[in-house]
Design a protein around this motif. Structure first.
Motif, PDB file in Angstrom:
ATOM      1  N   PRO A  75      40.889  14.840 -25.328  1.00 58.01           N
ATOM      2  CA  PRO A  75      39.504  15.293 -25.471  1.00 58.01           C
ATOM      3  C   PRO A  75      38.558  14.299 -24.790  1.00 58.01           C
ATOM      4  O   PRO A  75      38.766  13.082 -24.871  1.00 58.01           O
ATOM      5  N   ALA A  76      37.541  14.807 -24.122  1.00 56.11           N
ATOM      6  CA  ALA A  76      36.556  13.949 -23.465  1.00 56.11           C
ATOM      7  C   ALA A  76      35.744  13.198 -24.520  1.00 56.11           C
ATOM      8  O   ALA A  76      35.372  13.765 -25.551  1.00 56.11           O
ATOM      9  N   ALA A  77      35.458  11.932 -24.255  1.00 54.33           N
ATOM     10  CA  ALA A  77      34.709  11.106 -25.206  1.00 54.33           C
ATOM     11  C   ALA A  77      33.234  11.466 -25.247  1.00 54.33           C
ATOM     12  O   ALA A  77      32.607  11.395 -26.301  1.00 54.33           O
ATOM     13  N   ASN A  78      32.667  11.847 -24.114  1.00 54.21           N
ATOM     14  CA  ASN A  78      31.222  12.005 -24.038  1.00 54.21           C
ATOM     15  C   ASN A  78      30.747  13.424 -23.742  1.00 54.21           C
ATOM     16  O   ASN A  78      29.547  13.642 -23.600  1.00 54.21           O
ATOM     17  N   GLU A  79      31.663  14.373 -23.633  1.00 55.00           N
ATOM     18  CA  GLU A  79      31.300  15.760 -23.360  1.00 55.00           C
ATOM     19  C   GLU A  79      32.038  16.655 -24.351  1.00 55.00           C
ATOM     20  O   GLU A  79      33.198  16.990 -24.156  1.00 55.00           O
ATOM     21  N   VAL A  80      31.349  16.999 -25.434  1.00 57.70           N
ATOM     22  CA  VAL A  80      31.935  17.759 -26.540  1.00 57.70           C
ATOM     23  C   VAL A  80      32.548  19.063 -26.030  1.00 57.70           C
ATOM     24  O   VAL A  80      31.942  19.783 -25.237  1.00 57.70           O
ATOM     25  N   GLY A  81      33.765  19.348 -26.502  1.00 57.03           N
ATOM     26  CA  GLY A  81      34.448  20.578 -26.142  1.00 57.03           C
ATOM     27  C   GLY A  81      35.162  20.525 -24.808  1.00 57.03           C
ATOM     28  O   GLY A  81      35.782  21.507 -24.410  1.00 57.03           O
ATOM     29  N   SER A  82      35.096  19.398 -24.117  1.00 57.21           N
ATOM     30  CA  SER A  82      35.748  19.262 -22.822  1.00 57.21           C
ATOM     31  C   SER A  82      37.019  18.438 -22.940  1.00 57.21           C
ATOM     32  O   SER A  82      37.193  17.668 -23.877  1.00 57.21           O
ATOM     33  N   THR A  83      37.886  18.624 -21.966  1.00 55.58           N
ATOM     34  CA  THR A  83      39.122  17.850 -21.858  1.00 55.58           C
ATOM     35  C   THR A  83      39.056  17.014 -20.594  1.00 55.58           C
ATOM     36  O   THR A  83      38.597  17.491 -19.556  1.00 55.58           O
ATOM     37  N   VAL A  84      39.503  15.780 -20.688  1.00 53.15           N
ATOM     38  CA  VAL A  84      39.597  14.938 -19.503  1.00 53.15           C
ATOM     39  C   VAL A  84      41.049  14.952 -19.046  1.00 53.15           C
ATOM     40  O   VAL A  84      41.969  14.800 -19.847  1.00 53.15           O
ATOM     41  N   SER A  85      41.247  15.221 -17.755  1.00 51.29           N
ATOM     42  CA  SER A  85      42.569  15.205 -17.124  1.00 51.29           C
ATOM     43  C   SER A  85      42.571  14.050 -16.136  1.00 51.29           C
ATOM     44  O   SER A  85      41.832  14.073 -15.145  1.00 51.29           O
TER      45      SER A  85
END
Length: 135
Positions: free
Chosen positions: A71-81
């Motif tokens: 899960p992205a730390a600073n963008e709620v609901g986003s995933t970091v790849s």
């Protein structure tokens, strides 16, 4: 939303790793950033390290660690790849661009910090073994 990045476990000879905190955020993470259109991950990494920290590396200095998602730390609901690399440095680091703070940490110091999920759950375990997260 999937955020595609290239990032680095920037390591020092004593085993410490560099973590950064972006301006206006609380979580520490590996330096790096989004991969621009037409860029390879390692080219994006070289560009981001220079922009964020003034570190100049060549592509062959980056050892590929693997592909990680969280899960992205600073963008709620986003995933970091993340295409993750490891580099060894022995240079002065200066926070630049959107980086508010850059710190060298060992395992004990990392335990006291708020860490991005990718850093806490994937990257630090890959370089050190398991790490207990700070608040």
């Amino acid at each position: 939303m999937d955020i595609k990045i290239a990032a680095a476990a920037v390591m020092r000879a004593d085993g410490a790793t560099l973590l950064v905190r972006k301006r206006g955020t609380d979580a520490f993470m590996q330096p790096g950033g989004k991969i621009d259109a037409g860029e390879t991950p390692v080219v994006a990494l070289c560009r981001e390290l220079y922009e964020e920290l003034g570190i100049q590396i060549t592509a062959d200095a980056a050892e590929y660690l693997g592909f990680y998602q969280a899960p992205a730390a600073n963008e709620v609901g986003s995933t970091v790849s993340a295409e993750m690399f490891r580099i060894e440095v022995d240079v002065e680091i200066a926070a630049q661009a959107e980086i508010e703070e850059a710190i060298w940490v060992d395992r004990q110091a990392a335990n006291q910090l708020t860490l991005a999920p990718l850093t806490r759950d994937k990257v630090l375990p890959a370089i050190w073994g398991s790490v207990e997260a700070g608040a």
